[in-house]
Design a protein around this motif. Structure first.
Motif: not given
Lengths: 323, 76
Positions: A225-228, A307-312
């Motif tokens: 998963a690419t998380i920003n 989405a389970y945690q804070l994403l940007n």
């Protein structure tokens, strides 16, 4: 899927019919809605199938009534937000809205990966905000029924029938730049003055300036998963702030600069027939000029995605599978 | 739910340790595998506990992860 953008009058009717709803829209509209089975958050940036909207006339209303067999509403502050995952039904969905810049959001963002029962049920949601030019001046709001909060998270816990399993998926238009060095940080959080590259410490603001970094997004690889992490550059204080926390356990790279062809990218990667609820980042709305792009979907553009945690800078969507 | 490989298969532990560097297509398992690795690194979970959590989630999402499991486990 059914129409999801409604006028205030249409939304009032749904509320009075006893529907279980998640509502996004301007504070002006939310503050006038009646008591009922709903949670809401202030956000005037919505998405229609024909394009993005900045609107004070419409609300984005997702009706979960036909899906659920039970539901409950909760309000959390920074001291008990960790219970959001243990309050869930056994086979369920947790939907939450949190105000931007709030202490409850910060607590959630830093600690949610380690909440008990995390990942057992989809934990979706978004960060409420304001008109972009009023951000920081006007407080974002959340609602549980017609009770307003500026410093608490609201949640709708849904129990699904046994033959339905819900899951969250994401679409991230950004990927790590091949020319970026690997960046790490020494502490978890929304602010780090320094970063580390190859074991050497740099002032993060100065590093960005010296390297002429244009795309202010860090990217980490979470097992595919690419998380920003969106970065905010303050040229007065010469500091960098993070729109989601970095974690010291992760390696980050700057994102590759992106062309503005979001619609083609979206259409190649998303099957609209699968999507039951979705939301995207306000950054996407502005950068990809999504007011002009018909993506064929209703939704909203938020100040942060959950989405389970804070994403940007991410598009998040809910899928239901029959088992 | 679909049948998934037995929990005692060594591949489960290898997925958490990184010995099998598989990137799930499914978002929740991407996130959970990542978190399990952090827990192991920070000694907050044993491998048995982490495998158990990964197994439970894989069972729940057995349809969504079927192609991932086929690539890792081949047959079961």
């Amino acid at each position: 899927m059914g129409k999801k953008l409604h006028t205030k009058k249409e939304t009032e009717k749904l509320i009075k019919e006893g529907k279980t709803l998640i509502i996004a829209g301007s504070e002006k509209l939310l503050s006038k809605l009646p008591e009922g089975n709903w949670i809401g958050g202030s956000n005037p940036y919505l998405q229609s199938p024909c394009g993005g909207l900045h609107t004070e006339e419409l609300l984005y209303v997702k009706d979960f009534s036909d899906l659920l067999i039970d539901s409950k509403f909760k309000v959390y502050d920074k001291n008990n937000i960790h219970q959001i995952t243990t309050d869930a039904f056994e086979n369920g969905i947790i939907a939450t809205i949190m105000p931007a810049n709030s202490e409850v959001l910060k607590e959630f963002a830093i600690n949610s990966p380690e909440f008990e029962n995390q990942f057992l049920n989809p934990l979706l949601g978004w960060v409420s905000g304001t008109d972009f030019d009023k951000f920081g001046q006007v407080a974002p709001t959340c609602y549980k029924s017609n009770e307003k909060f500026i410093d608490k998270a609201v949640a709708l816990h849904i129990q699904l029938p046994k033959n339905i399993v819900a899951r969250l998926e994401i679409l991230n238009a950004y990927e790590a730049s091949n020319s970026s060095e690997v960046i790490t940080f020494e502490k978890d959080g929304f602010h780090n003055t320094d970063c580390f590259v190859g074991g050497k410490k740099y002032n993060f603001y100065k590093y960005i300036e010296d390297k002429n970094i244009e795309t202010l997004i860090l990217v980490a690889n979470y097992s595919g998963a690419t998380i920003n992490i969106g970065l905010i550059k303050n040229e007065v204080s010469k500091n960098i702030f993070f729109a989601a926390p970095v974690f010291k356990d992760f390696e980050y790279k700057f994102a590759k600069k992106r062309t503005k062809d979001y619609k083609d990218f979206f259409n190649k990667n998303i099957d609209l027939s699968n999507i039951r609820y979705s939301y995207s980042c306000l950054y996407n709305f502005f950068y990809f000029e999504l007011e002009k792009e018909a993506l064929g979907i209703d939704g909203l553009f938020s100040y942060g995605e959950i989405a389970y945690q804070l994403l940007n800078v991410t598009f998040v969507y809910l899928v239901l599978d029959e088992i | 739910m679909l049948k998934i490989p037995d929990k005692n298969r060594p591949e489960w532990k290898k997925m958490i340790s990184g010995e099998i560097a598989h990137n799930y297509k499914n978002y929740v398992l991407q996130m959970q595998t990542t978190q399990m690795r952090r827990y192991i690194k920070n000694k907050k979970l044993t491998y048995d506990e982490a495998v158990n959590k990964l197994y439970i989630l894989s069972y729940k999402y057995s349809r969504a992860v079927k192609s991932d499991l086929e690539q890792i486990f081949k047959i079961w």
